[in-house]
Design an enzyme around this catalytic site. Structure first.
Site, PDB file in Angstrom:
ATOM      1  N   ASP A 132       0.823  -1.216   0.000  1.00 36.64           N
ATOM      2  CA  ASP A 132       0.000   0.000   0.000  1.00 36.64           C
ATOM      3  C   ASP A 132       0.851   1.258   0.000  1.00 36.64           C
ATOM      4  OD1 ASP A 132      -2.253  -1.536   0.043  1.00 36.64           O
ATOM      5  OD2 ASP A 132      -2.705  -1.229   2.156  1.00 36.64           O
ATOM      6  N   CYS A 187     -16.759 -17.613  -7.531  1.00 35.10           N
ATOM      7  CA  CYS A 187     -17.943 -16.988  -6.930  1.00 35.10           C
ATOM      8  C   CYS A 187     -19.224 -17.558  -7.521  1.00 35.10           C
ATOM      9  CB  CYS A 187     -17.915 -15.469  -7.142  1.00 35.10           C
ATOM     10  SG  CYS A 187     -16.645 -14.610  -6.196  1.00 35.10           S
ATOM     11  N   CYS A 190     -23.223 -16.804  -6.787  1.00 39.65           N
ATOM     12  CA  CYS A 190     -23.412 -16.247  -5.446  1.00 39.65           C
ATOM     13  C   CYS A 190     -23.330 -14.721  -5.475  1.00 39.65           C
ATOM     14  CB  CYS A 190     -22.345 -16.800  -4.503  1.00 39.65           C
ATOM     15  SG  CYS A 190     -22.430 -16.151  -2.814  1.00 39.65           S
ATOM     16  N   CYS A 193     -22.365 -11.225  -0.925  1.00 41.10           N
ATOM     17  CA  CYS A 193     -21.648 -10.007  -0.536  1.00 41.10           C
ATOM     18  C   CYS A 193     -22.375  -8.768  -1.044  1.00 41.10           C
ATOM     19  CB  CYS A 193     -20.216 -10.036  -1.062  1.00 41.10           C
ATOM     20  SG  CYS A 193     -20.067 -10.228  -2.854  1.00 41.10           S
ATOM     21  N   CYS A 197     -24.635  -5.885   1.702  1.00 44.36           N
ATOM     22  CA  CYS A 197     -24.139  -4.533   1.964  1.00 44.36           C
ATOM     23  C   CYS A 197     -25.303  -3.618   2.335  1.00 44.36           C
ATOM     24  CB  CYS A 197     -23.416  -3.982   0.739  1.00 44.36           C
ATOM     25  SG  CYS A 197     -22.794  -2.304   1.001  1.00 44.36           S
ATOM     26  N   CYS A 213     -19.512   3.328   0.635  1.00 41.26           N
ATOM     27  CA  CYS A 213     -18.935   2.232   1.420  1.00 41.26           C
ATOM     28  C   CYS A 213     -18.658   2.678   2.853  1.00 41.26           C
ATOM     29  CB  CYS A 213     -17.645   1.771   0.747  1.00 41.26           C
ATOM     30  SG  CYS A 213     -16.748   0.495   1.651  1.00 41.26           S
ATOM     31  N   CYS A 247     -19.301 -14.155   3.077  1.00 42.85           N
ATOM     32  CA  CYS A 247     -18.693 -14.910   1.984  1.00 42.85           C
ATOM     33  C   CYS A 247     -18.510 -16.376   2.384  1.00 42.85           C
ATOM     34  CB  CYS A 247     -17.342 -14.304   1.618  1.00 42.85           C
ATOM     35  SG  CYS A 247     -16.474 -15.201   0.299  1.00 42.85           S
TER      36      CYS A 247
END
Length: 360
Positions: A132, A187, A190, A193, A197, A213, A247
């Site tokens: 990062d 995934c 599915c 997720c 949210c 977010c 998840c």
């Protein structure tokens, strides 16, 4: 020494340092770069202007290390071994990656050691450690290095250890034999997720609108929180794990085994009123050495006030009132707003009680 032999040596050195994941990718333009530019153009980066400023540098890792030929990707699991503490009206939730030591510090130190050892094994080579800290699309290179796929929630997912991972990279001018890229997407159909949210932060699969977010709101957003964000933190003081909690790939994932990333119980669910009443040294002790330093004192107190307002917790009014004299205008504004929200809630409840009595 052949590229294959060099790769074996580098991988052995990385594994010896305790990384859970190790893979090697070629130093190429990341496959998701155009998707990243489209994401920026749609405004999904919200207030993270640095992503726009450094967009061109992410086109190729050459901008991070001139002459780079290989990208060694590493990962560490931070999934806690212990269960989350029970929630209470006074507590705020902290994302799991921020409960232990700052993962940046852990990765930088360990990658620095790896760079030194690679330099000893291959004199004259050059390396740069990244976590990062440079314009690199790390998840793209993790997929190229065979470490997993990028899920619909935009997180890298590994079949064995799930998505509770932090990533780092060692860029090198050594010609290494790359691993096969992870080509599958497990995934399937599915959408847990996306559906879970609470702020509808996903504009669709693989498309996160940072401006909606909770993690962005509590960490990256600077200054006052707009009302729609302040009223939609859903208990999160710092970060958010909801899209990872649901998840399926995280259900059977084992706990992380790295002691440096082990959760500090004091950081798992801080008492919000205690946080508001704490002096600067106590606040510094809570966040020092952890990823929570990203939000700084200002953001932590702002977020605490917003959560207390969201819950209408009247017992917080004295602590909020004391912060009206705070040196930070963001903190003062957040506490004033919280007091107004809680006061209006009490007034509305009182009026409702009076109306109910009148009808009896």
């Amino acid at each position: 020494m052949s590229p294959i032999d060099r790769s074996r040596t580098v991988r052995r050195l990385a594994v010896a340092l305790g990384f859970d994941l190790v893979g090697i990718a070629p130093a190429v333009s990341p496959p998701g770069y155009d998707h990243f530019l489209d994401w920026l153009a749609e405004g999904f980066a919200a207030g993270m202007g640095y992503l726009h400023r450094h967009a061109e540098a992410r086109r190729h890792p050459e901008h991070v290390l001139p002459g780079v030929r290989s990208v060694v990707m590493v990962g560490l699991s931070y999934k806690p071994a212990e269960a989350d503490p029970p929630e209470s009206p006074r507590s705020g939730k902290v994302a799991r990656y921020a409960r232990g030591r700052d993962y940046h510090q852990v990765l930088w130190k360990r990658l620095g050691t790896l760079a030194d050892r690679v330099g000893d094994a291959f004199p004259g080579s050059h390396c740069r450690a990244v976590a990062d800290s440079a314009p690199l699309l790390e998840r793209d290179f993790a997929r190229l290095a065979g470490l997993g796929w990028i899920g619909k929630n935009t997180m890298l997912i590994h079949k064995q250890i799930g998505s509770y991972t932090v990533l780092g990279a060692l860029l090198t001018d050594l010609d290494l034999e790359p691993d096969l890229p992870f080509g599958a997407d497990h995934c399937g159909t599915c959408t847990r997720c996306l559906d879970a949210c609470p702020t509808d932060a996903f504009a669709g699969p693989y498309r996160l609108d940072a401006g909606r977010c909770i993690s962005y709101a509590t960490i990256e957003h600077r200054g006052d929180l707009p009302d729609d964000l302040a009223d939609s933190l859903h208990g999160w003081l710092f970060g958010c794990d909801i899209c990872q909690e649901v998840c399926p790939w995280n259900r059977k994932a084992p706990p992380g085994r790295d002691p440096e990333l082990a959760a500090d119980p004091a950081r798992a669910a801080p008492d919000l009123i205690d946080l508001l009443e704490a002096d600067d040294e106590a606040i510094a002790r809570l966040i020092r050495g952890s990823a929570m330093t990203r939000a700084k004192r200002s953001g932590m107190l702002r977020n605490a006030a917003a959560l207390l307002a969201e819950r209408g917790l009247s017992e917080a009014l004295p602590a909020l009132a004391d912060r009206l004299e705070d040196e930070d205008p963001v903190v003062r504004a957040a506490c004033a707003r919280a007091m107004a929200r809680i006061g209006n809630g009490k007034r509305a409840q009182s009026l409702g009680d009076e109306e109910g009595k009148a009808k009896q």
